[in-house]
Motif scaffolding. Structure first.
Motif, PDB file in Angstrom:
ATOM      1  N   ASP A  53      26.804  40.575  43.293  1.00  0.00           N
ATOM      2  CA  ASP A  53      27.536  40.548  44.566  1.00  0.00           C
ATOM      3  C   ASP A  53      28.041  39.143  44.878  1.00  0.00           C
ATOM      4  O   ASP A  53      29.174  38.961  45.334  1.00  0.00           O
ATOM      5  CB  ASP A  53      26.644  41.031  45.718  1.00  0.00           C
ATOM      6  CG  ASP A  53      26.388  42.522  45.663  1.00  0.00           C
ATOM      7  OD1 ASP A  53      27.138  43.234  44.972  1.00  0.00           O
ATOM      8  OD2 ASP A  53      25.431  42.971  46.328  1.00  0.00           O
ATOM      9  N   GLU A  56      31.072  38.316  42.712  1.00  0.00           N
ATOM     10  CA  GLU A  56      32.283  39.010  43.182  1.00  0.00           C
ATOM     11  C   GLU A  56      32.907  38.296  44.385  1.00  0.00           C
ATOM     12  O   GLU A  56      34.118  38.095  44.435  1.00  0.00           O
ATOM     13  CB  GLU A  56      31.955  40.449  43.576  1.00  0.00           C
ATOM     14  CG  GLU A  56      31.748  41.369  42.417  1.00  0.00           C
ATOM     15  CD  GLU A  56      31.396  42.777  42.853  1.00  0.00           C
ATOM     16  OE1 GLU A  56      30.962  42.978  44.022  1.00  0.00           O
ATOM     17  OE2 GLU A  56      31.555  43.686  42.030  1.00  0.00           O
ATOM     18  N   GLU A  66      40.958  40.225  47.574  1.00  0.00           N
ATOM     19  CA  GLU A  66      39.895  41.073  48.114  1.00  0.00           C
ATOM     20  C   GLU A  66      38.891  41.350  46.990  1.00  0.00           C
ATOM     21  O   GLU A  66      39.268  41.337  45.804  1.00  0.00           O
ATOM     22  CB  GLU A  66      40.472  42.393  48.643  1.00  0.00           C
ATOM     23  CG  GLU A  66      41.388  42.225  49.839  1.00  0.00           C
ATOM     24  CD  GLU A  66      40.678  41.622  51.046  1.00  0.00           C
ATOM     25  OE1 GLU A  66      39.521  42.012  51.319  1.00  0.00           O
ATOM     26  OE2 GLU A  66      41.277  40.757  51.711  1.00  0.00           O
ATOM     27  N   VAL A  67      37.646  41.605  47.337  1.00  0.00           N
ATOM     28  CA  VAL A  67      36.609  41.846  46.332  1.00  0.00           C
ATOM     29  C   VAL A  67      37.008  42.999  45.409  1.00  0.00           C
ATOM     30  O   VAL A  67      36.801  42.934  44.193  1.00  0.00           O
ATOM     31  CB  VAL A  67      35.246  42.130  47.019  1.00  0.00           C
ATOM     32  CG1 VAL A  67      34.203  42.579  46.009  1.00  0.00           C
ATOM     33  CG2 VAL A  67      34.764  40.905  47.768  1.00  0.00           C
ATOM     34  N   GLU A  68      37.634  44.032  45.972  1.00  0.00           N
ATOM     35  CA  GLU A  68      38.030  45.200  45.179  1.00  0.00           C
ATOM     36  C   GLU A  68      39.103  44.874  44.142  1.00  0.00           C
ATOM     37  O   GLU A  68      39.284  45.604  43.170  1.00  0.00           O
ATOM     38  CB  GLU A  68      38.547  46.317  46.090  1.00  0.00           C
ATOM     39  CG  GLU A  68      37.546  46.833  47.096  1.00  0.00           C
ATOM     40  CD  GLU A  68      37.381  45.911  48.318  1.00  0.00           C
ATOM     41  OE1 GLU A  68      38.327  45.180  48.689  1.00  0.00           O
ATOM     42  OE2 GLU A  68      36.284  45.921  48.899  1.00  0.00           O
ATOM     43  N   GLU A  69      39.848  43.791  44.330  1.00  0.00           N
ATOM     44  CA  GLU A  69      40.944  43.417  43.425  1.00  0.00           C
ATOM     45  C   GLU A  69      40.481  42.552  42.244  1.00  0.00           C
ATOM     46  O   GLU A  69      41.259  42.286  41.330  1.00  0.00           O
ATOM     47  CB  GLU A  69      42.024  42.649  44.200  1.00  0.00           C
ATOM     48  CG  GLU A  69      42.664  43.444  45.309  1.00  0.00           C
ATOM     49  CD  GLU A  69      43.579  42.592  46.173  1.00  0.00           C
ATOM     50  OE1 GLU A  69      43.553  41.348  46.077  1.00  0.00           O
ATOM     51  OE2 GLU A  69      44.334  43.183  46.973  1.00  0.00           O
ATOM     52  N   ARG A  75      35.300  38.227  37.425  1.00  0.00           N
ATOM     53  CA  ARG A  75      33.919  38.295  37.918  1.00  0.00           C
ATOM     54  C   ARG A  75      32.959  37.692  36.894  1.00  0.00           C
ATOM     55  O   ARG A  75      32.081  36.910  37.248  1.00  0.00           O
ATOM     56  CB  ARG A  75      33.547  39.743  38.207  1.00  0.00           C
ATOM     57  CG  ARG A  75      32.141  39.919  38.725  1.00  0.00           C
ATOM     58  CD  ARG A  75      31.849  41.430  38.874  1.00  0.00           C
ATOM     59  NE  ARG A  75      30.482  41.659  39.188  1.00  0.00           N
ATOM     60  CZ  ARG A  75      29.484  41.698  38.301  1.00  0.00           C
ATOM     61  NH1 ARG A  75      29.709  41.494  37.026  1.00  0.00           N
ATOM     62  NH2 ARG A  75      28.246  41.925  38.692  1.00  0.00           N
TER      63      ARG A  75
END
Length: 190
Positions: A53, A56, A66-69, A75
């Motif tokens: 986490d 990320e 964004e974390v999702e991107e 990562r």
């Protein structure tokens, strides 16, 4: 970790050598954005976090995504750097406890805020602001002493109250902004 009382000036006018050494160590720790981001994320979460986490979020902040991107390669690059370099460095400085996959802040991490005076790029440093406010206050008070400031419409006590109010309001704004700008207080690290 050096505290304010430990960093008081000695009789010779120089800071205590041990305190200067500790401050230098802390400034060196915080000079790296990944370490600052790691501390920020841990403070923001307020509980132990996983390395995955953390990696990320640090990658997202670095790349302004964004974390999702975040891709797995982005990562992984941050994950490896944190695991091999930055987290062991923070652990040796007793800022975190790191057990391979979990990161937790120590009590020493709470003292880091003393070393961070985050000034937004569109702002002036508070010390300079207060110096300017002091000059304004001195001009008003000097004008009252020399009787060049009108006291018919605003009495002397009114001018003094105005200067005091400017300092009081500034101090409140300063405290609120400083607390908001601490590591762990905002969504994105300063």
């Amino acid at each position: 970790m050096a505290t304010t009382s430990e960093s008081q000036l000695t009789q010779g006018g120089n800071a205590d050598p041990d305190s200067r050494s500790k401050q230098g160590e802390i400034f060196d720790l915080l000079s790296n954005h990944r370490r600052r981001y790691a501390v920020h994320y841990c403070k923001r979460e307020g509980e132990p976090v996983t390395l995955g986490d953390l990696a990320e979020h640090v990658a997202a902040w670095e790349l302004e995504k964004e974390v999702e991107e975040i891709t797995s390669a982005e990562r992984k690059r941050v994950y490896t750097s944190l695991q091999q370099t930055h987290l062991p460095t923070l652990e040796r400085a007793d800022i975190i406890e790191f057990d391979d996959r979990t990161i937790e802040l120590t009590d020493e991490a709470a003292e880091l805020d003393v070393y961070l005076d985050v000034v937004p790029s569109d702002s002036i440093p508070w010390a300079l602001y207060y110096l300017g406010l002091t000059v304004v206050g001195a001009v008003v008070m000097g004008g009252l002493w020399l009787e060049v400031v009108p006291t018919e419409t605003v009495p002397e006590l009114g001018w003094a109250t105005l200067v005091f109010a400017l300092f009081a309001i500034s101090a409140v704004v300063h405290v609120v902004q400083s607390r908001r700008m601490r590591l762990g207080e905002m969504e994105r690290p300063p």
